[in-house]
Design a protein around this motif. Structure first.
Motif, PDB file in Angstrom:
ATOM      1  N   GLN A  38       0.626  -1.197  -0.067  1.00 28.53           N
ATOM      2  CA  GLN A  38       0.251  -0.203   0.151  1.00 28.53           C
ATOM      3  C   GLN A  38       1.139   1.025  -0.434  1.00 28.53           C
ATOM      4  N   GLN A  42      -2.975   4.990  -1.572  1.00 27.05           N
ATOM      5  CA  GLN A  42      -3.118   4.102  -1.743  1.00 27.05           C
ATOM      6  C   GLN A  42      -4.377   3.157  -2.231  1.00 27.05           C
ATOM      7  N   GLY A  43      -4.906   2.058  -2.737  1.00 26.41           N
ATOM      8  CA  GLY A  43      -5.339   1.306  -2.474  1.00 26.41           C
ATOM      9  C   GLY A  43      -4.135  -0.571  -2.155  1.00 26.41           C
ATOM     10  N   LEU A  44      -4.940  -1.006  -1.873  1.00 28.52           N
ATOM     11  CA  LEU A  44      -3.913  -2.136  -1.875  1.00 28.52           C
ATOM     12  C   LEU A  44      -3.308  -3.273  -2.831  1.00 28.52           C
TER      13      LEU A  44
ATOM     14  N   GLN B   6     -13.493   4.134  -6.101  1.00 30.75           N
ATOM     15  CA  GLN B   6     -14.881   4.945  -4.572  1.00 30.75           C
ATOM     16  C   GLN B   6     -14.599   6.209  -4.457  1.00 30.75           C
ATOM     17  N   ARG B   9     -13.790  10.303  -1.601  1.00 29.13           N
ATOM     18  CA  ARG B   9     -12.374   9.545  -1.063  1.00 29.13           C
ATOM     19  C   ARG B   9     -11.981   9.819   0.049  1.00 29.13           C
ATOM     20  N   LEU B  91     -12.150   0.384   2.286  1.00 29.70           N
ATOM     21  CA  LEU B  91     -11.885   0.241   1.137  1.00 29.70           C
ATOM     22  C   LEU B  91     -12.964  -1.176   0.506  1.00 29.70           C
ATOM     23  N   PHE B 105      -8.048  -3.901  -4.892  1.00 30.39           N
ATOM     24  CA  PHE B 105      -8.653  -3.262  -3.928  1.00 30.39           C
ATOM     25  C   PHE B 105      -9.161  -1.400  -4.602  1.00 30.39           C
ATOM     26  N   GLY B 106      -9.925  -0.859  -4.545  1.00 28.79           N
ATOM     27  CA  GLY B 106     -10.124   0.447  -4.522  1.00 28.79           C
ATOM     28  C   GLY B 106      -9.133   1.316  -3.678  1.00 28.79           C
ATOM     29  N   GLU B 107      -8.909   2.784  -4.329  1.00 25.75           N
ATOM     30  CA  GLU B 107      -8.119   4.078  -2.878  1.00 25.75           C
ATOM     31  C   GLU B 107      -8.659   4.187  -1.603  1.00 25.75           C
ATOM     32  N   GLY B 108      -9.738   4.196  -0.975  1.00 28.39           N
ATOM     33  CA  GLY B 108     -10.880   3.899   0.012  1.00 28.39           C
ATOM     34  C   GLY B 108     -11.253   4.993  -0.182  1.00 28.39           C
TER      35      GLY B 108
END
Lengths: 116, 114
Positions: A38, A42-44, B6, B9, B91, B105-108
Motif C-alpha cells: 500500500q 492508495q489502495g492495496l 470509490q 475519497r 476499502l 482494491f479501490g483507493e478507499g
C-alpha cells in the motif's frame, strides 16, 4: 479462526540493501497466502501469492516470498531495495473456502522505509 | 476506468450524521468486498457480496452499518448515526469468482467523524 502476525511494525533499510519482512500465521485449516503493498493514499496492490506448488513464490518489483508450512511463516524478501519500495506491506491469509470467497485476514502491516 | 472506483475519497461527518460510501467494482467482477482500515492497522473484513447477494456480513461492527448491491454491480456502504470510532478508511475490493483469485482494491474512502 485465522490470525496473521507481522513481527515488525517498522523496518528502516538503506537503499540497495536486502530486506526481509516477517509474517507468521495461525490457522486450523489450509490457507492461501498473500502479500499486498500500500503506497501512501492508495489502495492495496497484490505483490505475490501462494496457492500451491513451489514454496518459493516470485512477485512483482523483484519481491519473493517463501512458504514454510512447519513454521507457519510466509516471509517477504527483496535482495536490493529501492527508494520507491517505501510503503506499507501487508501479509494476508485466506482459509480455503467453497465458492472462491476471498475473505482475507490481514496482519497489522509493516512500514518499510528506504533511506538513501 | 479499469480499476475499482470509490467515492467520496474523503468525508468529514459530525457525530450522529448518516454517511453513504460508494464503490464501483471492475466490470464483470462477481465478488465485492468491504474492508475497514483503522489508522495504523491492517484492513478488517466487513462484508462480502456475490452478485447482488450478501453472503457474509459477519464483520459489520454494529447494526448501524448496512451494505447493499442491488443490481450486482455498484455497492453502497451506509453508516447511520456515525460515532467517532467509525473514523477509518473504508476499502472496497472486487474479484472474479475463483479460488485464489486476486482482490483488486479501490483507493478507499477516508471517513473522519468529529
Amino acid at each position: 479462526a485465522q490470525s496473521v502476525t507481522q513481527l515488525d511494525s517498522q523496518v528502516p533499510v538503506f537503499e540497495e540493501a536486502p530486506v526481509e519482512l516477517r509474517c507468521n500465521y495461525s490457522s486450523s485449516v489450509s490457507v492461501y497466502l498473500f502479500w499486498y503493498v500500500q503506497y501512501p493514499n492508495q489502495g492495496l496492490q497484490l505483490l505475490l501469492k501462494y496457492l500451491s506448488g513451489s514454496t518459493l513464490v516470485k512477485g512483482i518489483n523483484g519481491f519473493e516470498a517463501e512458504f514454510n508450512k512447519s513454521q507457519t511463516s510466509f516471509h517477504l524478501r527483496k535482495p536490493s531495495v529501492h527508494i520507491s519500495d517505501t510503503a506499507e506491506y501487508f501479509c494476508a491469509v485466506n482459509p480455503l473456502a467453497r465458492q472462491g470467497a476471498q475473505k482475507l485476514v490481514f496482519g497489522q502491516g509493516t512500514r518499510l522505509t528506504i533511506n538513501p | 476506468g479499469a480499476g475499482v472506483s470509490q467515492s467520496p475519497r474523503y468525508k468529514v461527518a459530525k457525530r450522529g450524521q448518516d454517511v453513504a460510501l460508494r464503490c464501483d467494482p471492475i466490470s464483470g467482477h462477481v465478488s465485492l468486498f468491504w474492508y475497514q482500515q483503522a489508522l495504523g492497522q491492517g484492513p478488517e473484513f466487513l462484508t462480502y457480496f456475490q452478485n447482488e447477494a450478501q453472503l457474509d456480513k459477519s464483520g459489520l461492527p454494529s447494526d448501524r452499518f448496512f451494505a447493499e448491491r442491488p443490481e450486482g454491480s455498484v455497492s453502497t456502504l451506509k453508516i447511520q448515526r456515525t460515532q467517532q470510532e467509525d473514523s477509518a478508511v473504508y476499502l472496497c475490493a472486487s474479484s472474479l469468482i475463483r479460488e485464489g483469485g486476486e482482490l483488486f482494491f479501490g483507493e478507499g474512502s477516508r471517513l473522519t467523524v468529529l
